[in-house]
Design a protein around this motif. Structure first.
Motif, PDB file in Angstrom:
ATOM      1  N   GLU A 103      33.790  45.858 -28.066  1.00  0.00           N
ATOM      2  CA  GLU A 103      32.543  45.052 -28.002  1.00  0.00           C
ATOM      3  C   GLU A 103      33.091  43.264 -27.279  1.00  0.00           C
ATOM      4  O   GLU A 103      32.585  42.924 -27.496  1.00  0.00           O
ATOM      5  CB  GLU A 103      30.997  44.752 -28.585  1.00  0.00           C
ATOM      6  N   THR A 104      34.502  42.940 -28.688  1.00  0.00           N
ATOM      7  CA  THR A 104      35.137  41.318 -28.153  1.00  0.00           C
ATOM      8  C   THR A 104      36.535  41.129 -28.028  1.00  0.00           C
ATOM      9  O   THR A 104      36.731  40.567 -27.514  1.00  0.00           O
ATOM     10  CB  THR A 104      35.473  41.527 -29.607  1.00  0.00           C
ATOM     11  N   CYS A 105      36.487  42.232 -27.770  1.00  0.00           N
ATOM     12  CA  CYS A 105      37.933  42.748 -26.923  1.00  0.00           C
ATOM     13  C   CYS A 105      37.766  41.879 -24.895  1.00  0.00           C
ATOM     14  O   CYS A 105      37.114  42.885 -24.186  1.00  0.00           O
ATOM     15  CB  CYS A 105      38.803  43.933 -26.567  1.00  0.00           C
ATOM     16  N   VAL A 106      38.869  41.511 -24.675  1.00  0.00           N
ATOM     17  CA  VAL A 106      38.477  41.349 -22.772  1.00  0.00           C
ATOM     18  C   VAL A 106      39.417  41.316 -22.226  1.00  0.00           C
ATOM     19  O   VAL A 106      40.794  41.682 -22.219  1.00  0.00           O
ATOM     20  CB  VAL A 106      38.203  39.066 -23.006  1.00  0.00           C
TER      21      VAL A 106
ATOM     22  N   GLU B  44      42.405  41.599 -28.899  1.00  0.00           N
ATOM     23  CA  GLU B  44      41.096  40.322 -28.605  1.00  0.00           C
ATOM     24  C   GLU B  44      41.750  40.812 -26.968  1.00  0.00           C
ATOM     25  O   GLU B  44      41.033  40.045 -25.930  1.00  0.00           O
ATOM     26  CB  GLU B  44      41.328  38.999 -28.351  1.00  0.00           C
ATOM     27  N   HIS B  45      42.784  40.781 -25.926  1.00  0.00           N
ATOM     28  CA  HIS B  45      42.663  39.861 -24.468  1.00  0.00           C
ATOM     29  C   HIS B  45      43.288  41.390 -23.672  1.00  0.00           C
ATOM     30  O   HIS B  45      44.423  41.572 -24.832  1.00  0.00           O
ATOM     31  CB  HIS B  45      43.461  38.494 -24.340  1.00  0.00           C
TER      32      HIS B  45
ATOM     33  N   LYS C 179      47.857  41.197 -30.948  1.00  0.00           N
ATOM     34  CA  LYS C 179      46.217  40.404 -30.466  1.00  0.00           C
ATOM     35  C   LYS C 179      46.105  40.586 -28.979  1.00  0.00           C
ATOM     36  O   LYS C 179      44.722  40.451 -28.189  1.00  0.00           O
ATOM     37  CB  LYS C 179      46.726  39.121 -30.695  1.00  0.00           C
TER      38      LYS C 179
ATOM     39  N   PRO D  56      38.416  47.671 -30.213  1.00  0.00           N
ATOM     40  CA  PRO D  56      37.084  47.007 -29.851  1.00  0.00           C
ATOM     41  C   PRO D  56      36.283  46.565 -29.229  1.00  0.00           C
ATOM     42  O   PRO D  56      36.676  45.255 -28.456  1.00  0.00           O
ATOM     43  CB  PRO D  56      37.627  45.399 -31.274  1.00  0.00           C
TER      44      PRO D  56
END
Length: 66
Positions: free
Chosen positions: A54-57, A31-32, A8, A52
């Motif tokens: 579009e959503t991964c920072v 995610e990060h 993640k 992803p």
């Protein structure tokens, strides 16, 4: 199941200068990404394939361009 599907968060230390082919491919739960280098590492083809975007920072040091 590939282990990358559970990852993640990843931290890229300042000492990393390149990330090679498909190093993070298929990390679909990512995610990060914390990047500590002011100059981004070179990324070869497919490093972030199936991540992803579009959503991964992506987190970068203060003063860097997002």
């Amino acid at each position: 199941m590939r282990k990358g599907k559970l990852l993640k968060t990843i931290t890229i230390p300042e000492s990393v200068t390149s990330i090679e082919w498909e190093a993070m491919a298929d990390c679909s739960a990512l995610e990060h990404i914390y990047n500590h280098a002011k100059t981004p590492a070179y990324c070869s083809e497919g490093v972030f394939e199936n991540v992803p975007v579009e959503t991964c920072v992506l987190h970068v040091p203060t003063g860097c361009i997002d």
